[in-house]
Design a protein around this motif. Structure first.
Motif, short mmCIF file in Angstrom:
data_model
loop_
_atom_site.label_atom_id
_atom_site.label_comp_id
_atom_site.label_asym_id
_atom_site.label_seq_id
_atom_site.Cartn_x
_atom_site.Cartn_y
_atom_site.Cartn_z
N LYS A 1 0.84 -1.20 0.00
CA LYS A 1 0.00 0.00 0.00
C LYS A 1 0.87 1.24 0.00
CE LYS A 1 -4.09 -1.60 2.53
NZ LYS A 1 -4.89 -1.34 3.73
N LYS A 2 0.44 2.26 -0.73
CA LYS A 2 1.13 3.54 -0.70
C LYS A 2 0.88 4.21 0.65
CE LYS A 2 1.05 4.52 -5.58
NZ LYS A 2 0.75 5.50 -6.62
N TYR B 1 -4.82 2.95 1.46
CA TYR B 1 -3.50 3.46 1.82
C TYR B 1 -3.05 2.91 3.17
CZ TYR B 1 -4.67 6.95 -1.71
OH TYR B 1 -5.03 7.56 -2.88
#
Length: 95
Positions: free
Chosen positions: A27-28, A56
């Motif tokens: 995940k960013k 995120y």
């Protein structure tokens, strides 16, 4: 719901509190910073942070002088707050 209870990190000579939501590989990262006026990333934003964590890896930071970092008024200015955010991102090696 937060991955864990409030965490603490020492940056720029002060101890700041933060929590994480949905921190998983792949995940960013998203750094969430509360609004002004003694706010915190705590329960007020819980629903929003939980929703954001579906997409995120959310790192919710309480700025110096606010929330879980409330005792950290040393050298308070908007420039110092910005420096704390940069140090937070760099220390945790967030992209």
């Amino acid at each position: 719901m937060s991955d864990e209870m409030m965490k603490r990190i020492e940056l720029n000579g002060v101890e700041l509190g933060y929590s994480t939501y949905g921190v998983e590989n792949g995940k960013k990262a998203l750094v969430f910073v509360h609004g002004y006026a003694m706010r915190s990333t705590g329960p007020l934003y819980e629903e929003l942070l939980t929703r954001l964590s579906k997409r995120y890896a959310v790192y919710a930071l309480d700025l110096r002088g606010h929330g879980a970092s409330r005792d950290s008024w040393a050298d308070w200015s908007f420039e110092t707050l910005a420096d704390d955010i940069v140090a937070f991102v760099e220390t945790l090696r967030l992209d």
